[in-house]
Design an enzyme around this catalytic site. Structure first.
Site, short mmCIF file in Angstrom:
data_model
loop_
_atom_site.label_atom_id
_atom_site.label_comp_id
_atom_site.label_asym_id
_atom_site.label_seq_id
_atom_site.Cartn_x
_atom_site.Cartn_y
_atom_site.Cartn_z
CB SER A 139 -0.87 0.01 1.27
OG SER A 139 -1.50 1.26 1.45
CE1 TYR A 152 -3.44 -1.84 5.68
CE2 TYR A 152 -3.28 0.42 4.85
CZ TYR A 152 -3.42 -0.94 4.62
OH TYR A 152 -3.53 -1.41 3.33
#
Length: 253
Positions: A139, A152
């Site tokens: 990501s 995250y």
């Protein structure tokens, strides 16, 4: 990777029951790959298999026994040319001071240790094949921080380091390690992150055109189709409107 192969190439795609994983299964099948689609949700996998002709294998990447079953099945049914580590997810958007430790633990389990387990388990099959690929879908969170995202971003940074270090450790072998780092992709990612709050999830994508799962599937397909001597170390793929994790041009909001 070699055009001289008389058999279709075979890929395992994790997190294949929805979003980027399902789109990648569809794209690779269109490209002529044999695909083993794996995820926890057996019903969705069955639907995807019926649609695409992929093979469905229900497994949880955070469960060592499930991963061992997956590896044994791959070895027994024809080997492997590519592993697409796509399973992952974000839970919550709380500041560090209020963060839920169990949400952090869950993010590390699926994003980091899940990728580690599956890669370790399937690396022997990839090595046996000779020229083969490991794709890790991280990501843009693996490349920058943002408020509320420490759990995250920390997990994705760790997953990125897994991919980078593995590439260094495999250098000299005919194996490629490819990292694909998507920015904002409109899937059920935010719905999961916000525990089913549809209004809050929709707001993430309001006022600009986000990527869709097919955009990332197309990127993965392209990277896998490069000639064997070409390694795509890293591809960061964002919507045009998104300059960074914290700067997006929005209109009408």
């Amino acid at each position: 990777m070699s055009t001289a192969l008389s058999r279709p190439r075979r890929a395992v795609v994790t997190g294949a029951s929805s979003g980027i994983g399902a789109a990648t299964v569809r794209r690779l099948r269109t490209d002529g790959w044999d695909v083993l689609a794996t995820a926890r949700r057996a019903d969705r996998l069955a639907e995807l298999a019926a649609e695409t002709g992929a093979e469905a294998f229900a497994a949880d990447v955070t469960d060592a026994d499930d991963v061992a079953r997956l590896a044994a099945h791959v070895q027994a049914t024809g080997g492997l040319d590519a592993l697409v580590n796509n399973a992952g997810g974000a839970f919550g958007l709380d500041p560090v001071a209020d963060a839920d430790v169990e949400q952090w633990r869950a993010m590390y389990e699926i994003n980091v240790l899940g990728t580690l387990r599956v890669t370790q388990a399937l690396l022997p099959a990839l090595r046996e094949r000779g020229e083969a690929d490991v794709v890790v879908v991280t990501s843009t969170a693996a490349h920058g921080a943002y408020e509320g995202g420490a759990g995250y971003t920390g997990a994705k940074h760790a997953e990125r380091m897994l991919a980078t270090t593995l590439r260094w450790e495999l250098v000299g072998e005919p194996l490629r390690v490819i990292e694909i780092a998507p920015g904002a992709v409109e899937t059920d990612f935010s719905l999961v992150r916000f525990d089913g709050d549809a209004e809050r999830a929709a707001a993430v994508y309001a006022g600009y055109q986000p990527l869709v799962a097919d955009d990332i599937a197309d990127t993965i397909s392209w990277a896998l189709s490069r000639p064997p001597h070409v390694n795509v170390d890293l591809l960061v793929v964002r919507p045009r409107a998104q300059a960074s994790n914290t700067k997006t041009a929005r209109t009408g909001v």
